[in-house]
Design a protein around this motif. Sequence first.
Motif, PDB file in Angstrom:
ATOM      1  N   ARG A 370      -0.568  32.139  15.674  1.00  0.00           N
ATOM      2  CA  ARG A 370      -1.845  31.636  16.149  1.00  0.00           C
ATOM      3  C   ARG A 370      -2.458  30.681  15.121  1.00  0.00           C
ATOM      4  N   LEU A 371      -2.238  30.982  13.825  1.00  0.00           N
ATOM      5  CA  LEU A 371      -2.728  30.114  12.761  1.00  0.00           C
ATOM      6  C   LEU A 371      -2.103  28.726  12.881  1.00  0.00           C
ATOM      7  N   MET A 372      -0.784  28.672  13.048  1.00  0.00           N
ATOM      8  CA  MET A 372      -0.099  27.387  13.170  1.00  0.00           C
ATOM      9  C   MET A 372      -0.514  26.651  14.449  1.00  0.00           C
ATOM     10  N   ASP A 373      -0.689  27.408  15.533  1.00  0.00           N
ATOM     11  CA  ASP A 373      -1.114  26.779  16.788  1.00  0.00           C
ATOM     12  C   ASP A 373      -2.462  26.080  16.598  1.00  0.00           C
ATOM     13  N   ASN A 374      -3.387  26.741  15.928  1.00  0.00           N
ATOM     14  CA  ASN A 374      -4.708  26.140  15.726  1.00  0.00           C
ATOM     15  C   ASN A 374      -4.634  24.895  14.848  1.00  0.00           C
ATOM     16  N   LEU A 375      -3.829  24.966  13.767  1.00  0.00           N
ATOM     17  CA  LEU A 375      -3.730  23.837  12.855  1.00  0.00           C
ATOM     18  C   LEU A 375      -3.120  22.620  13.540  1.00  0.00           C
ATOM     19  N   PHE A 376      -2.045  22.823  14.263  1.00  0.00           N
ATOM     20  CA  PHE A 376      -1.402  21.677  14.922  1.00  0.00           C
ATOM     21  C   PHE A 376      -2.213  21.189  16.123  1.00  0.00           C
ATOM     22  N   SER A 377      -2.945  22.090  16.781  1.00  0.00           N
ATOM     23  CA  SER A 377      -3.840  21.654  17.855  1.00  0.00           C
ATOM     24  C   SER A 377      -4.949  20.783  17.276  1.00  0.00           C
ATOM     25  N   ASN A 378      -5.412  21.109  16.085  1.00  0.00           N
ATOM     26  CA  ASN A 378      -6.421  20.308  15.415  1.00  0.00           C
ATOM     27  C   ASN A 378      -5.876  18.916  15.088  1.00  0.00           C
ATOM     28  N   ILE A 379      -4.592  18.886  14.686  1.00  0.00           N
ATOM     29  CA  ILE A 379      -3.962  17.591  14.386  1.00  0.00           C
ATOM     30  C   ILE A 379      -3.880  16.729  15.652  1.00  0.00           C
ATOM     31  N   GLU A 380      -3.455  17.315  16.772  1.00  0.00           N
ATOM     32  CA  GLU A 380      -3.317  16.566  18.022  1.00  0.00           C
ATOM     33  C   GLU A 380      -4.660  15.997  18.483  1.00  0.00           C
ATOM     34  N   LYS A 381      -5.746  16.752  18.256  1.00  0.00           N
ATOM     35  CA  LYS A 381      -7.046  16.329  18.777  1.00  0.00           C
ATOM     36  C   LYS A 381      -7.720  15.288  17.884  1.00  0.00           C
ATOM     37  N   TYR A 382      -7.599  15.438  16.580  1.00  0.00           N
ATOM     38  CA  TYR A 382      -8.462  14.647  15.696  1.00  0.00           C
ATOM     39  C   TYR A 382      -7.714  13.755  14.703  1.00  0.00           C
ATOM     40  N   ALA A 383      -6.363  13.896  14.616  1.00  0.00           N
ATOM     41  CA  ALA A 383      -5.637  13.104  13.620  1.00  0.00           C
ATOM     42  C   ALA A 383      -5.323  11.696  14.166  1.00  0.00           C
ATOM     43  N   ASP A 384      -5.094  10.798  13.229  1.00  0.00           N
ATOM     44  CA  ASP A 384      -4.713   9.430  13.575  1.00  0.00           C
ATOM     45  C   ASP A 384      -3.194   9.392  13.757  1.00  0.00           C
ATOM     46  N   ALA A 385      -2.741   9.127  14.990  1.00  0.00           N
ATOM     47  CA  ALA A 385      -1.313   9.171  15.302  1.00  0.00           C
ATOM     48  C   ALA A 385      -0.532   8.059  14.618  1.00  0.00           C
ATOM     49  N   SER A 386      -1.227   7.035  14.119  1.00  0.00           N
ATOM     50  CA  SER A 386      -0.523   5.932  13.468  1.00  0.00           C
ATOM     51  C   SER A 386      -0.187   6.240  12.007  1.00  0.00           C
ATOM     52  N   LYS A 387      -0.702   7.345  11.483  1.00  0.00           N
ATOM     53  CA  LYS A 387      -0.447   7.707  10.094  1.00  0.00           C
ATOM     54  C   LYS A 387       0.405   8.967  10.036  1.00  0.00           C
ATOM     55  N   PRO A 388       1.213   9.108   9.003  1.00  0.00           N
ATOM     56  CA  PRO A 388       2.105  10.265   8.926  1.00  0.00           C
ATOM     57  C   PRO A 388       1.329  11.565   8.673  1.00  0.00           C
ATOM     58  N   VAL A 389       1.970  12.658   9.085  1.00  0.00           N
ATOM     59  CA  VAL A 389       1.439  13.999   8.838  1.00  0.00           C
ATOM     60  C   VAL A 389       2.335  14.649   7.785  1.00  0.00           C
ATOM     61  N   TYR A 390       1.757  15.055   6.671  1.00  0.00           N
ATOM     62  CA  TYR A 390       2.504  15.659   5.564  1.00  0.00           C
ATOM     63  C   TYR A 390       2.384  17.182   5.632  1.00  0.00           C
ATOM     64  N   ILE A 391       3.528  17.848   5.663  1.00  0.00           N
ATOM     65  CA  ILE A 391       3.558  19.315   5.703  1.00  0.00           C
ATOM     66  C   ILE A 391       4.347  19.769   4.483  1.00  0.00           C
ATOM     67  N   THR A 392       3.652  20.450   3.543  1.00  0.00           N
ATOM     68  CA  THR A 392       4.268  20.828   2.278  1.00  0.00           C
ATOM     69  C   THR A 392       4.147  22.329   2.084  1.00  0.00           C
ATOM     70  N   ALA A 393       5.284  22.991   1.812  1.00  0.00           N
ATOM     71  CA  ALA A 393       5.300  24.429   1.517  1.00  0.00           C
ATOM     72  C   ALA A 393       5.859  24.599   0.109  1.00  0.00           C
ATOM     73  N   LYS A 394       5.215  25.448  -0.690  1.00  0.00           N
ATOM     74  CA  LYS A 394       5.626  25.640  -2.070  1.00  0.00           C
ATOM     75  C   LYS A 394       5.417  27.092  -2.470  1.00  0.00           C
ATOM     76  N   ALA A 395       6.381  27.618  -3.229  1.00  0.00           N
ATOM     77  CA  ALA A 395       6.288  28.988  -3.755  1.00  0.00           C
ATOM     78  C   ALA A 395       5.753  28.931  -5.182  1.00  0.00           C
ATOM     79  N   GLU A 396       4.649  29.603  -5.425  1.00  0.00           N
ATOM     80  CA  GLU A 396       4.044  29.676  -6.745  1.00  0.00           C
ATOM     81  C   GLU A 396       4.296  31.064  -7.337  1.00  0.00           C
ATOM     82  N   PRO A 397       3.915  31.294  -8.600  1.00  0.00           N
ATOM     83  CA  PRO A 397       4.236  32.594  -9.233  1.00  0.00           C
ATOM     84  C   PRO A 397       3.710  33.810  -8.469  1.00  0.00           C
ATOM     85  N   GLU A 398       2.520  33.736  -7.875  1.00  0.00           N
ATOM     86  CA  GLU A 398       1.942  34.913  -7.224  1.00  0.00           C
ATOM     87  C   GLU A 398       1.579  34.673  -5.769  1.00  0.00           C
TER      88      GLU A 398
END
Length: 464
Positions: A370-398
């Motif tokens: 549901r978290l991902m659905d909301n985030l990507f729904s927000n992108i579809e509604k309000y993001a500029d489709a002409s610009k790239p969407v950056y999705i970054t995942a990183k593992a930190e110490p904790e």
Amino acid sequence: MTERKGKWLSLRVRFAVTMIFAVAMGFLGAKGVKMLGDAAIERIYMEPERAVQRSQELMDSFEDYVTRNHLSLHNTKKIAQWVQERHFVFLIASQNGKVLLNCGWLEGEEFYSAFEQGGEAQPEEPPAAQEPADYVMPGEAYRTIAFSNGRYQVKLYDFTEEPLSRLVLVLAYFLGTLLLLAIMIGYHQSVIRKICTLGREVQEVAMGNVHGNITLLSGDEIGDLSQSVGAMRDTVMEKMRAEQEAWNANSDLITRMSHDIRTPLTVLMGFLELLEEGQFSDDENYRSYLNTCMNNAYQLRELADRLFQYFFVFGHRSYEIKPEVVDAKTLLSQLVSEHTVLLREQGWQIVPTPMDRRVKVRVDPIYMKRLMDNLFSNIEKYADASKPVYITAKAEPEQIQLRLKNGIRPHPDPAQSTEIGLKTCERIVQIMGGSFFTLRDSESFEAVIHLPLWLQEDTGCGGE
């Protein structure tokens, strides 16, 4: 309404001060009554003429008693009997300057000397006896009386003011004690009055009159209690106000949502009936009807999601999660890929940066979806489709970090955004023990999610 009075002393200190004051006033009151009573006795009862008259009357009575009974000085029983009947009389009999008999009331006790009762005269002189003076003071009577065995000098002392002095003393003690009790009772009545006042006000609040007056009394223990009751009442009023506002908002939302849902639902049902009855002319008309049904179905789903999001964010209940220990890289890859495929088909440019190593997290997969659905729904509604969407995942110490960054649409519709979706995201992350925040400027928007790693020593997660 709440009223506040000035602070004073605690109940213990006030009780001690009142007790000291009451004792002092009782003592002073008793002392004053004793002094006034003694002065009255001295000025009225012990007035010289009256005192002389009483003593002479006593002497006349004694002389008459001796004459009638033919008493000798050796009849000590008879003489002592007469003295005892008068209670507060002292008698001295002497001859040629030698005291032969003294008896009666003296300095608070009955006193007899010089003769044994019914016996003969003792040769020695009583140590306390003194020869009568040649002058007579008020309250004294001096006379030579003829006894059957000779003439003797008799001196009488009248102490009949003693009962009055005792009465004055008792009255002084009584009034002093009464004054002390009156002050202490007055103090306790004031305390009880405060308690009763607070009790009545609390009872009114308990009966539903939360707007009733709570008087904040002086700063003793009762004052602290009244302030606590007032604070509790204010808290209850604030909660009732917030609940009423929430109820009004929920009522308005339900009213609006029911109207919004009814319109697409009516359209959907109408076109479905047309399709069911085959009322379309060709395949193009059929696809047009079906496309209308799909659009209204999507609209209904969006309205349902908004309704869930609203109650999820503003509801007062705690939501139970069902956490599972999963591989973060695999979970995020699956959830993100579902949406990136659809976005790329619509022409969006997606720039993913997957996690570089595998770590464990303890989350609820359903809530994560549901978290991902909301985030990507927000992108579809309000993001500029002409610009790239950056999705970054990183593992930190904790913890793990997930960042979604996109450009902002040049002319967004401000009425369309309520940010309820972002609040839902924040709520979901919080109940799983993480944190959620956003970064934005005039050209870009970024959502940042942190979720704690699952370590072997952990015993649970930070959900509600």
